[in-house]
Every structure is written in C-alpha cells, then in structure tokens.
Design an enzyme around this catalytic site. Structure first.
Site, PDB file in Angstrom:
ATOM      1  N   ARG A  38      26.469  40.803  55.289  1.00  0.00           N
ATOM      2  CA  ARG A  38      27.056  41.671  56.193  1.00  0.00           C
ATOM      3  C   ARG A  38      26.379  42.843  56.773  1.00  0.00           C
ATOM      4  NH1 ARG A  38      32.560  40.704  56.787  1.00  0.00           N
ATOM      5  NH2 ARG A  38      33.516  39.626  55.173  1.00  0.00           N
ATOM      6  N   GLY A  80      32.710  35.866  47.402  1.00  0.00           N
ATOM      7  CA  GLY A  80      34.185  36.192  46.565  1.00  0.00           C
ATOM      8  C   GLY A  80      34.493  37.626  46.614  1.00  0.00           C
ATOM      9  N   TYR A 131      44.893  33.821  42.025  1.00  0.00           N
ATOM     10  CA  TYR A 131      43.234  33.742  42.341  1.00  0.00           C
ATOM     11  C   TYR A 131      42.903  32.333  41.735  1.00  0.00           C
ATOM     12  CZ  TYR A 131      38.630  35.098  40.949  1.00  0.00           C
ATOM     13  OH  TYR A 131      37.215  35.036  40.937  1.00  0.00           O
ATOM     14  N   LYS A 135      41.020  28.950  44.019  1.00  0.00           N
ATOM     15  CA  LYS A 135      39.909  28.608  43.694  1.00  0.00           C
ATOM     16  C   LYS A 135      40.080  26.982  43.392  1.00  0.00           C
ATOM     17  CE  LYS A 135      37.325  32.376  43.134  1.00  0.00           C
ATOM     18  NZ  LYS A 135      36.189  32.584  44.000  1.00  0.00           N
TER      19      LYS A 135
END
Length: 210
Positions: A38, A80, A131, A135
């Site tokens: 990023r 993540g 979560y 996944k």
C-alpha cells in the site's frame, strides 16, 4: 543446476510478511522477489544484498490492474486485518476475503506455480465466530477453484510479536497465556499454540514446490 524462482508477496509490511520478505531475500533459490504494498517499504525492514527486491505500490481495491505481476513461480499472500482495526464486518471481509480471493483468481489467470496464504487455526465456514467463519469460507472458495495448482492455506494460532503502529493488547495477552499453556496444548489442541512469525513464514515456504 537448479532453476531459480521468482516470488510475489502481498502484505510484506505485516508481522508475517516482513519476516517472509527477509527469508526470501536471503534464499538462494529465488532470483527476484516482487512485493505489492500500500505504501513504500521502509529500508529498515529488509536486507537485500543481491538486489532481488522489486516493491510496487498498488491500490488493493483495483488489484486487477496489476495482474501482470502474478505471473511468477510462487505467490505468498499475507494480507489480513482484525475486526477491530477494520471497523466493521463488511470492511473486515473486504480485506480478509475479497482481496485474497481476487489474488488467487489472478494467480490462476496468470498461471502462477503456487499460491500460499495465511488462514487461521480453527477456520471453519460454519463457525459462529465471524473471523473464523470468513477464514473458513475463503479456504473453501480457493481450494475449490479449478486450475489453481499447489494452493495451500497455512493456519497459525495467535502470533507472537510486536506489530508496528498496530497495538493489539488482547492478542498480546492471549499470546502470553498460550505460551504459558503450551505444554498442555497437545494432540488436537496443538494447532492453537502461539507461534512466532518466522515459523509461519517458513511454513509458507515449505508449501511451495521447488
């Protein structure tokens, strides 16, 4: 003579990604390591004696625009976040499911040799924990994807280590507790042991074919 490999890392500035980058830059089996990030990588994060590293600043919301970078031997996806940092369930799913799923699709389209990503211990699409549910759904989506050779998910427990600019007191406390309980976490419970980032990085490399 062994043929040298090319690698692509997504998420090289994270806890595991930084360790993975260090390992690949010193791994004689790789001739080039491209990182999609990023923001520019700080030089303090890596040692690149053989000038293998090629960092590229990208917009992960437009990952399709960078599909040419996915035509490598090995892809490592360390993308993540957490529910707290993401700020909402939708934002969390965008990072932990959508970004990684798109990366897998691009790996398939560009015929990458292998795709390894970080999942989680306890990942299960039927879990009541959001979560772990996301996944698990991601694992199902990628592993059922046709024509994606050597796809593998690494499922670490809680990570041990300090994250730059990202304080996670609950995760740190959990890691300390799990380290204390380590002798008791055996058999089916072994997967929940706290692990060091370098262990996860080495496990990811182990899944690739040389």
């Amino acid at each position: 003579m062994a043929v040298l490999k090319s690698a692509l890392i997504l998420g090289a500035s994270g806890l595991v990604g930084r360790q993975l980058l260090r390992e690949l830059l010193l791994d004689d089996r790789y001739e080039s390591v491209t990182c999609l990030v990023r923001r520019p990588l700080g030089q303090h994060l890596y040692h690149d004696p053989n000038n293998k590293l090629h960092p590229v600043v990208v917009d992960f919301d437009a990952l399709d625009d960078y599909q040419g970078y996915f035509g490598v031997d090995h892809i490592y996806c360390c993308i993540g976040t957490t529910l707290k940092r993401a700020g909402s369930l939708k934002a969390f799913r965008k990072v932990d499911f959508e970004y990684v799923h798109v990366a897998a699709q691009l790996a398939r389209a560009q015929r990458a040799g292998g795709f390894v990503w970080i999942s989680s211990a306890g990942a299960n699409a039927q879990s009541g924990n959001y979560y772990l549910k996301v996944k698990g759904e991601l694992e199902n989506a990628i592993m059922r994807m046709p024509q994606l050779p050597n796809a593998a998910a690494v499922r670490p427990g809680v990570l041990i280590g300090e994250r730059p600019n990202d304080r996670r007191p609950r995760e740190k406390a959990a890691a300390l507790l799990l380290q204390w309980l380590r002798p008791l976490l055996i058999g089916r419970l072994k997967k929940y042991r706290a692990v060091h980032p370098y262990q996860v990085a080495l496990e990811m490399i182990r899944h690739q074919e040389f």
